[in-house]
Design a protein around this motif. Sequence first.
Motif, PDB file in Angstrom:
ATOM      1  N   SER A 139       0.825  -1.209   0.000  1.00 39.96           N
ATOM      2  CA  SER A 139       0.000   0.000   0.000  1.00 39.96           C
ATOM      3  C   SER A 139       0.860   1.260   0.000  1.00 39.96           C
ATOM      4  O   SER A 139       0.592   2.225  -0.734  1.00 39.96           O
ATOM      5  CB  SER A 139      -0.924  -0.002   1.230  1.00 39.96           C
ATOM      6  OG  SER A 139      -1.720   1.155   1.266  1.00 39.96           O
ATOM      7  N   LYS A 142       2.479   1.778  -3.417  1.00 35.26           N
ATOM      8  CA  LYS A 142       1.509   2.303  -4.385  1.00 35.26           C
ATOM      9  C   LYS A 142       1.288   3.795  -4.177  1.00 35.26           C
ATOM     10  O   LYS A 142       1.219   4.569  -5.142  1.00 35.26           O
ATOM     11  CB  LYS A 142       0.183   1.539  -4.246  1.00 35.26           C
ATOM     12  CG  LYS A 142      -0.879   1.945  -5.251  1.00 35.26           C
ATOM     13  CD  LYS A 142      -2.129   1.104  -5.083  1.00 35.26           C
ATOM     14  CE  LYS A 142      -3.208   1.515  -6.088  1.00 35.26           C
ATOM     15  NZ  LYS A 142      -4.450   0.701  -5.915  1.00 35.26           N
ATOM     16  N   GLU A 143       1.196   4.210  -2.912  1.00 37.21           N
ATOM     17  CA  GLU A 143       0.959   5.619  -2.609  1.00 37.21           C
ATOM     18  C   GLU A 143       2.184   6.473  -2.954  1.00 37.21           C
ATOM     19  O   GLU A 143       2.055   7.580  -3.483  1.00 37.21           O
ATOM     20  CB  GLU A 143       0.601   5.781  -1.135  1.00 37.21           C
ATOM     21  CG  GLU A 143       0.283   7.208  -0.714  1.00 37.21           C
ATOM     22  CD  GLU A 143      -0.944   7.780  -1.416  1.00 37.21           C
ATOM     23  OE1 GLU A 143      -1.055   9.022  -1.488  1.00 37.21           O
ATOM     24  OE2 GLU A 143      -1.794   6.989  -1.887  1.00 37.21           O
ATOM     25  N   ALA A 146       2.235   6.960  -6.611  1.00 36.20           N
ATOM     26  CA  ALA A 146       1.192   7.899  -7.035  1.00 36.20           C
ATOM     27  C   ALA A 146       1.603   9.340  -6.732  1.00 36.20           C
ATOM     28  O   ALA A 146       1.359  10.242  -7.538  1.00 36.20           O
ATOM     29  CB  ALA A 146      -0.123   7.566  -6.331  1.00 36.20           C
ATOM     30  N   ARG A 147       2.217   9.565  -5.584  1.00 33.95           N
ATOM     31  CA  ARG A 147       2.618  10.921  -5.218  1.00 33.95           C
ATOM     32  C   ARG A 147       3.777  11.421  -6.083  1.00 33.95           C
ATOM     33  O   ARG A 147       3.842  12.601  -6.414  1.00 33.95           O
ATOM     34  CB  ARG A 147       3.022  10.972  -3.738  1.00 33.95           C
ATOM     35  CG  ARG A 147       1.875  10.714  -2.778  1.00 33.95           C
ATOM     36  CD  ARG A 147       2.320  10.896  -1.328  1.00 33.95           C
ATOM     37  NE  ARG A 147       1.286  10.459  -0.389  1.00 33.95           N
ATOM     38  CZ  ARG A 147       1.360  10.585   0.928  1.00 33.95           C
ATOM     39  NH1 ARG A 147       2.436  11.169   1.463  1.00 33.95           N
ATOM     40  NH2 ARG A 147       0.393  10.151   1.712  1.00 33.95           N
ATOM     41  N   PHE A 185       0.166   8.427   5.510  1.00 35.79           N
ATOM     42  CA  PHE A 185      -0.157   7.155   4.860  1.00 35.79           C
ATOM     43  C   PHE A 185      -1.143   6.408   5.762  1.00 35.79           C
ATOM     44  O   PHE A 185      -0.834   6.140   6.933  1.00 35.79           O
ATOM     45  CB  PHE A 185       1.099   6.297   4.659  1.00 35.79           C
ATOM     46  CG  PHE A 185       2.059   6.844   3.643  1.00 35.79           C
ATOM     47  CD1 PHE A 185       1.958   6.483   2.306  1.00 35.79           C
ATOM     48  CD2 PHE A 185       3.066   7.713   4.022  1.00 35.79           C
ATOM     49  CE1 PHE A 185       2.854   6.978   1.371  1.00 35.79           C
ATOM     50  CE2 PHE A 185       3.961   8.215   3.100  1.00 35.79           C
ATOM     51  CZ  PHE A 185       3.853   7.845   1.761  1.00 35.79           C
TER      52      PHE A 185
END
Length: 250
Positions: A139, A142-143, A146-147, A185
């Motif tokens: 997770s 993935k974040e 994305a950022r 997060f």
Amino acid sequence: MLKRLPYVATYLLNPSSVLDALWKLLFLSILTTLLTMAVEYLLLLQNRRSAAEYFVVVTLVASPLFGFGMYLTKRMVHLQRQLSRLARTDLLTGLANRRGFFDLVNAEDPGHLALLDIDHFKKINDSYGHAVGDQVLASVAKEIAARVGEHGLVARIGGEEFALHAPTTNEEIAAALINGLTSNFIVKTEDTPIHVTLSAGWVRTQSCLDMTEILHRADEALYMAKQNGRARAEQWKAVTNPTPKMMRHG
């Protein structure tokens, strides 16, 4: 010479277009025709056919064999590319792995390099189990991706540690990007949401340094981020005290 034969065969049997395939088939047919005629001439065989007849026969025979060879070669090239991609990809997160990252990033590349480490990750594993720990890693990865978006290359280089190369040479932009990766997060699990923070250490890449020294400096800065309270990013400075990597995890 013999060592190059597989490369020549791959080149001939892996055309890039229909036109490329046609001229390679033509080349192989002409070459085979000439070889056949040369062998017959050396053996002094009688009733030899004309070059045109040989060419037609050779082409008819070679076409399906050439097509089958093309299929096998393309499958082999495709599998080689898949294996190469898998060898450079972290299977849990889908990010580049350590090998993939350092295949793409060099010390001479302008920009900034950051090392990021999940804070208190051992406590997460101990409290929720390794399955949840893996979920947290996936997770968070993935974040982070994305950022960062198109503003850099992200990789998981081991355990709970990630690496980022931001190609921008603007220090303020790099600082904003890296600082934005240290907090907020929220990983949703079956039992309860887990709040996760990261610590980061970053350094500007310089052509006068090799990658080992750049990593060492980023690691020192990461240690300082841990020492200064975690959930923060620290830029490497010459006054940073070297500290063994194993002492700053967590």
